[in-house]
Scaffold this motif. Sequence first.
Motif, PDB file in Angstrom:
ATOM      1  N   VAL A  72       1.130  -1.206   0.560  1.00 55.71           N
ATOM      2  CA  VAL A  72      -0.272  -0.047   0.175  1.00 55.71           C
ATOM      3  C   VAL A  72       1.228   1.623   0.080  1.00 55.71           C
ATOM      4  N   VAL A  73       0.743   2.047  -0.953  1.00 57.74           N
ATOM      5  CA  VAL A  73       1.814   3.013  -1.814  1.00 57.74           C
ATOM      6  C   VAL A  73       0.891   4.419  -1.417  1.00 57.74           C
ATOM      7  N   ALA A  74       1.414   5.817  -0.732  1.00 53.69           N
ATOM      8  CA  ALA A  74       1.336   6.794  -1.207  1.00 53.69           C
ATOM      9  C   ALA A  74       1.574   7.304  -2.330  1.00 53.69           C
ATOM     10  N   LEU A  75       0.934   7.655  -3.538  1.00 54.64           N
ATOM     11  CA  LEU A  75       1.438   7.891  -4.457  1.00 54.64           C
ATOM     12  C   LEU A  75       0.594   9.681  -5.113  1.00 54.64           C
ATOM     13  N   HIS A  76       2.071  10.797  -5.888  1.00 56.04           N
ATOM     14  CA  HIS A  76       1.049  11.682  -6.527  1.00 56.04           C
ATOM     15  C   HIS A  76       1.388  11.694  -8.261  1.00 56.04           C
ATOM     16  N   ASP A  77       1.679  10.907  -8.157  1.00 51.46           N
ATOM     17  CA  ASP A  77       1.503  10.616  -9.316  1.00 51.46           C
ATOM     18  C   ASP A  77       0.954   9.633 -10.091  1.00 51.46           C
ATOM     19  N   ALA A  78      -0.559   9.710 -10.573  1.00 54.09           N
ATOM     20  CA  ALA A  78      -1.709   8.957 -10.671  1.00 54.09           C
ATOM     21  C   ALA A  78      -1.491   8.068 -11.917  1.00 54.09           C
ATOM     22  N   GLU A  79      -0.827   8.466 -12.637  1.00 51.18           N
ATOM     23  CA  GLU A  79      -0.051   7.471 -13.909  1.00 51.18           C
ATOM     24  C   GLU A  79       0.629   6.268 -13.473  1.00 51.18           C
ATOM     25  N   LEU A  80       1.554   6.623 -12.383  1.00 53.11           N
ATOM     26  CA  LEU A  80       2.504   5.468 -12.244  1.00 53.11           C
ATOM     27  C   LEU A  80       1.323   4.741 -11.429  1.00 53.11           C
ATOM     28  N   ALA A  81       1.036   5.437 -10.743  1.00 53.70           N
ATOM     29  CA  ALA A  81      -0.244   4.462  -9.937  1.00 53.70           C
ATOM     30  C   ALA A  81      -1.222   3.537 -10.192  1.00 53.70           C
ATOM     31  N   ARG A  82      -1.194   3.492 -11.818  1.00 57.01           N
ATOM     32  CA  ARG A  82      -2.062   3.181 -12.564  1.00 57.01           C
ATOM     33  C   ARG A  82      -1.637   2.170 -13.283  1.00 57.01           C
ATOM     34  N   THR A  83       0.155   2.142 -13.562  1.00 58.81           N
ATOM     35  CA  THR A  83       0.144   1.076 -14.439  1.00 58.81           C
ATOM     36  C   THR A  83       1.166  -0.027 -12.562  1.00 58.81           C
ATOM     37  N   CYS A  84       1.822   0.546 -11.875  1.00 56.58           N
ATOM     38  CA  CYS A  84       2.651  -0.157 -10.873  1.00 56.58           C
ATOM     39  C   CYS A  84       1.305  -1.178  -9.908  1.00 56.58           C
ATOM     40  N   CYS A  85       0.330  -0.558  -9.410  1.00 56.96           N
ATOM     41  CA  CYS A  85      -1.187  -1.072  -8.575  1.00 56.96           C
ATOM     42  C   CYS A  85      -1.843  -1.604  -9.334  1.00 56.96           C
ATOM     43  N   HIS A  86      -2.754  -2.286  -8.604  1.00 58.46           N
ATOM     44  CA  HIS A  86      -4.003  -3.100  -9.300  1.00 58.46           C
ATOM     45  C   HIS A  86      -5.378  -2.467  -8.870  1.00 58.46           C
ATOM     46  N   ARG A  87      -5.004  -1.434  -7.608  1.00 56.07           N
ATOM     47  CA  ARG A  87      -6.139  -0.640  -6.817  1.00 56.07           C
ATOM     48  C   ARG A  87      -5.830   0.773  -6.664  1.00 56.07           C
ATOM     49  N   LEU A  88      -6.945   1.636  -6.727  1.00 55.95           N
ATOM     50  CA  LEU A  88      -6.313   2.946  -6.316  1.00 55.95           C
ATOM     51  C   LEU A  88      -7.896   3.585  -5.574  1.00 55.95           C
ATOM     52  N   ILE A  89      -7.394   4.203  -4.594  1.00 56.01           N
ATOM     53  CA  ILE A  89      -8.021   4.969  -3.423  1.00 56.01           C
ATOM     54  C   ILE A  89      -7.904   6.017  -3.321  1.00 56.01           C
ATOM     55  N   GLY A  90      -8.800   6.952  -3.638  1.00 50.60           N
ATOM     56  CA  GLY A  90      -8.908   8.544  -3.545  1.00 50.60           C
ATOM     57  C   GLY A  90      -9.329   9.133  -2.483  1.00 50.60           C
ATOM     58  N   LEU A  91      -8.182   9.928  -1.841  1.00 47.63           N
ATOM     59  CA  LEU A  91      -8.949  10.639  -0.601  1.00 47.63           C
ATOM     60  C   LEU A  91      -8.720  12.024  -0.851  1.00 47.63           C
ATOM     61  N   LYS A  92      -9.549  12.682  -0.320  1.00 49.24           N
ATOM     62  CA  LYS A  92      -9.789  13.834  -0.268  1.00 49.24           C
ATOM     63  C   LYS A  92     -10.068  14.866   1.529  1.00 49.24           C
ATOM     64  N   ALA A  93      -9.913  15.566   1.673  1.00 49.75           N
ATOM     65  CA  ALA A  93     -10.198  16.519   2.714  1.00 49.75           C
ATOM     66  C   ALA A  93     -10.592  15.181   3.738  1.00 49.75           C
ATOM     67  N   GLY A  94     -10.155  13.828   4.095  1.00 47.98           N
ATOM     68  CA  GLY A  94      -9.769  13.343   5.186  1.00 47.98           C
ATOM     69  C   GLY A  94     -11.377  12.141   4.634  1.00 47.98           C
ATOM     70  N   ARG A  95     -11.681  12.333   3.901  1.00 47.91           N
ATOM     71  CA  ARG A  95     -12.827  11.082   3.077  1.00 47.91           C
ATOM     72  C   ARG A  95     -12.578  10.447   2.125  1.00 47.91           C
ATOM     73  N   MET A  96     -13.003   8.999   1.735  1.00 43.18           N
ATOM     74  CA  MET A  96     -12.459   8.671   0.847  1.00 43.18           C
ATOM     75  C   MET A  96     -14.048   8.914  -0.738  1.00 43.18           C
ATOM     76  N   LEU A  97     -13.058   9.386  -1.549  1.00 41.79           N
ATOM     77  CA  LEU A  97     -13.675   9.870  -2.784  1.00 41.79           C
ATOM     78  C   LEU A  97     -14.068   8.558  -3.711  1.00 41.79           C
ATOM     79  N   PHE A  98     -13.074   7.760  -3.595  1.00 41.95           N
ATOM     80  CA  PHE A  98     -13.455   6.361  -4.730  1.00 41.95           C
ATOM     81  C   PHE A  98     -12.841   5.427  -3.677  1.00 41.95           C
ATOM     82  N   ASP A  99     -12.745   4.512  -4.313  1.00 45.53           N
ATOM     83  CA  ASP A  99     -12.299   2.812  -3.859  1.00 45.53           C
ATOM     84  C   ASP A  99     -12.578   1.822  -5.177  1.00 45.53           C
TER      85      ASP A  99
END
Length: 217
Positions: A174-201
Amino acid sequence: MTLLALPATEILRGNKPILTLPGLTIASGERVALLGPSGAGKSTLLDALYRLRPREIAWCPQQLGLVEPLSLFHNVYIGALARHSLPYHLVNLARPWPNRYREIQELMTPLGLADRLESRVVHLSGGQRQRTALGRALYRQQPTFLGDEPITGIDPVQGPDILRRVLEAHTTSVVALHDAELARTCCHRLIGLKAGRMLFDKAAGDVTDGDLNRLYR
């Protein structure tokens, strides 16, 4: 198989909620990226996951936690403290065991620091410190890796390759990343957080540009 599980929870700082989750499970074998702007709650979530099984996790925090007066070798070696006795460690501190030295030299070769093992951390650049912290995490030899912006400060050409190497060395990540495109290529699943809440999983392939726009706007 579920490896890490957080129930629906609200994490407070003082009386102020800083992270509200509907519940989260991480399965063995998953590679999960946490995305979101600074202050979204990524570090808070990683810390909560780490506290579930601290002895079974290779952890690379954002603040790194390196011991500056010690050498690069000894900072990486700290990752193996649970594997040996105190007398063994004291001897190794004064005069590194040859087999341990070779292990760490081989480990740090693909990270580009095999020739800096005797350098004190205080004399290393930011990118070299980041790679040292990753080396320490790798040397823990645990199946699960948690990383909070683990390639920040590393050359942008080398960083993605180093991240992939670290992810491949662990069964679950489980890694926190700033680069969304890198996350798309390296990870199976993306979790989006904003202002302390989950926007998507979502599965990485299901995350749309619209999802990312809502996350960062």
